[in-house]
Enzyme design. Structure first.
Site, mmCIF file in Angstrom:
data_model
loop_
_atom_site.group_PDB
_atom_site.id
_atom_site.type_symbol
_atom_site.label_atom_id
_atom_site.label_comp_id
_atom_site.label_asym_id
_atom_site.label_seq_id
_atom_site.Cartn_x
_atom_site.Cartn_y
_atom_site.Cartn_z
ATOM 1 N N LYS A 25 0.845 -1.201 0.000
ATOM 2 C CA LYS A 25 0.000 0.000 0.000
ATOM 3 C C LYS A 25 0.879 1.250 0.000
ATOM 4 C CE LYS A 25 -3.919 2.012 2.565
ATOM 5 N NZ LYS A 25 -4.805 1.855 3.744
ATOM 6 N N SER A 47 -9.779 1.886 2.737
ATOM 7 C CA SER A 47 -8.861 2.621 1.897
ATOM 8 C C SER A 47 -7.820 1.755 1.175
ATOM 9 C CB SER A 47 -8.129 3.684 2.721
ATOM 10 O OG SER A 47 -7.292 3.082 3.683
ATOM 11 N N SER A 93 -9.994 -0.394 6.973
ATOM 12 C CA SER A 93 -9.377 -0.211 5.655
ATOM 13 C C SER A 93 -8.678 -1.426 5.068
ATOM 14 C CB SER A 93 -8.394 0.949 5.699
ATOM 15 O OG SER A 93 -9.093 2.165 5.623
#
Lengths: 96, 487
Positions: free
Chosen positions: B79, B154, B178
């Protein structure tokens, strides 16, 4: 709507948050902030008398180590991402 | 067998047996990226040459017997809020659009030590603020199951990349759901460990007291293996804890006598009928395998979201003060004086959702409102933690849905932030109480979109969750987009 956010409040929050908002953004922020605060106000329904605020979920407080330097001089690395630099320092516009 | 069919652990085993080389595996995944990426947009940065160079190097170390771990040679996606030395790390924000870290986050270092091939950095909601990956400054990621829908967020780029075989596994971060929510929307396994299990060193902070790094994986075995690899006690993160990390020991198909509680309030209004049916069917599976499943009342569920948004935004407003155009990242042009440069750099560099949260956070911390909002939220957090403590005195784990619906359509969430926030109802309290939670696919809805089963454990009880999730997965059978497409 219980929370009325004034222009002054938005200006003040803009100073705290270091944001420069357009007139349109300010109007939107007034609406959004009031809506969120109305929603958050429901926490007032709960009696929290005598409840200790919990910032950390585990009973850990200070984590200490010996006060010895473990990292070296990293100046050149740190400055690699500087938008502007001069003589090994961050360069910024006039401060006054 | 197609290389992409392997799970991460299977691939590493095949590499060690000499059936596949690390370069072949890397080339296979790069070819898949080449084919899918234009449509899905999972990655912000892709490092093809670097990945192939790492693959060559790692193969030599495997051949020499220097790398023997269960993830050696497996390509991974990270990420884009975890610092990677020499590789762009943007948080999907314009303000960090040119930021190349000079150090690597601890979780990624742990993967590198284990022989991971770093493919690149995945798309996310800007600064991890959002539930759809649409607040990214670099365009939305699409859900591989149906590209008209969001992948969740997210960590949407990470979840979509795993689902679409654009990597063999990925790292995400979870501040209010997330990892688990995008895992649920994309039909992969995602786990948020107990707070403090994985070092946050090098993770660009959103809500520091809530943030945790965790795995997104093809199955529970991979998930446990990845977590075991990235978990470490790190002196560079003062909230890092020393604890057991032998998570793969819990990969046992047995739930006999496990006590599972289902909160009644998790199955009330707002829950999609298909989600409800599939999650309860999964509970039934565990019951048939010998678990004791019963309903109970979990207190304060409805107060988790207002508590979360107060605390997370307060911490965000403080954490994001550092982005001011001085030391790194974007600086607005033509500024005459310092303060103007701060304001303009931030105003031009941050997107609307980030600004919204920084403003709310600044407000609840401001003089005159601090006690009424921020301190009140910290007190309610203590009550929420107590309510979980009471639940875990009776149950080994809590079972429920991961999200109230399956993945919404692109563009449907951003117009109404409040509605987007309400979608976090089942995941958010887990972060407030520092608990571990896992999302495991448990079926699809009438439109063919995946549904996630969430299991929540008491602090440091990941192994119970892994064991139950693994047992469920054994009964469920294979679940993946590839399997669905008949590949």
């Amino acid at each position: 709507m219980a929370n009325v956010i004034t222009d002054e409040t938005i200006d003040y929050v803009g100073i705290l948050a270091k944001l420069e908002l357009s007139a349109e953004e300010k109007e939107q922020a007034k609406k959004d902030l009031a809506e969120m605060l109305d929603y958050i106000d429901q926490l007032g329904e709960l009696d929290t008398t005598g409840v200790e605020p919990m910032s950390h979920v585990f009973p850990v407080h200070n984590v200490f180590r010996e006060d010895v330097v473990t990292n070296g001089d990293d100046r050149d690395n740190i400055l690699k991402n500087a938008p502007e630099e001069k003589d090994g320092m961050f360069l910024v516009p006039n401060t006054f | 067998m197609n290389i992409l069919d392997y799970t991460a652990v299977e691939l590493s085993a095949a590499i060690k047996k000499g059936e596949v080389t690390v370069v072949e595996a890397t080339e296979a995944v790069l070819a898949q990226i080449e084919q899918k990426e234009a449509e899905l947009n999972c990655y912000v940065t892709l490092d093809k040459e670097g990945a192939l160079a790492q693959a060559n190097d790692i193969q030599k170390k495997i051949d020499a017997g220097e790398l023997t771990g269960p993830l050696a040679g497996v390509p991974v996606a990270i990420k884009d809020n975890m610092c990677t030395e020499g590789m762009l790390t943007t948080c999907s924000s314009k303000i960090l659009g040119n930021f190349i870290p000079t150090y690597t986050s601890e979780a990624v270092i742990n993967l590198q030590k284990a022989g991971a091939v770093i493919l690149g950095k995945t798309n996310m909601d800007e600064f991890a603020m959002g539930s759809t990956t649409e607040t990214s400054a670099f365009g939305a990621t699409k859900n591989p199951w149906n590209t008209e829908h969001v992948p969740g967020g997210s960590s949407g780029g990470s979840a979509a990349a795993v689902a679409a075989d654009e990597c063999f596994y990925a790292l995400g971060s979870d501040t209010g759901g997330s990892i688990r929510q995008p895992a649920s929307y994309c039909g992969v396994v995602g786990m948020k460990p107990t707070y403090g299990t994985v070092s946050r060193y090098g993770l660009i902070a959103y809500g520091s007291s809530l943030d945790q790094i965790g795995p997104l994986a093809k199955d529970v075995t991979d998930c446990a293996t990845i977590l075991e690899t990235i978990a470490s006690h790190d002196l560079k993160d003062s909230t890092s804890v020393e604890r057991d990390t032998d998570f793969t020991k819990a990969l046992v198909d047995d739930v006999k006598g496990m006590k599972i509680g289902i909160p009644r309030s998790y199955f009330g209004d707002g829950l999609d009928a298909d989600v409800k049916e599939k999650v309860l069917a999964a509970a039934k599976v565990l019951e048939e395998k010998g678990a004791i499943v019963e309903e109970f009342d979990l207190d304060l569920v409805e107060y988790a979201i207002p508590t979360y948004y107060t605390i997370a935004d307060a911490e965000a407003s403080s954490n994001l003060e550092r982005f001011d155009g001085v030391k790194y990242g974007f600086r607005a042009e033509d500024c005459d004086e310092l303060h103007q440069m701060y304001k303009r750099s931030r105003s031009q560099g941050f997107g609307p959702e980030v600004k919204r949260r920084i403003m709310l956070g600044s407000f609840v911390l401001s003089s005159g409102y601090y006690d009424a909002y921020y301190l009140k939220a910290l007190k309610v957090k203590a009550l929420i933690k107590k309510s979980f403590d009471e639940a875990f005195a009776k149950y080994d784990m809590i079972l429920g849905p991961c999200a109230p619906t399956t993945a919404p359509k692109l563009g449907a969430s951003l117009s109404d932030p409040m509605k987007m926030y309400l979608g976090d109802i089942y995941t958010i309290s887990v972060n407030l109480a520092g608990l571990p939670g896992i999302s495991v696919p448990c079926g699809v809805d009438k439109n063919g979109l995946p549904i996630g089963l969430q299991l929540i454990g008491d602090c440091f009880n990941e192994k119970k969750l892994i064991q139950a999730a693994y047992s469920y997965e054994q009964a469920r059978g294979k679940f993946s987009l590839r399997a669905k497409e008949g590949k």
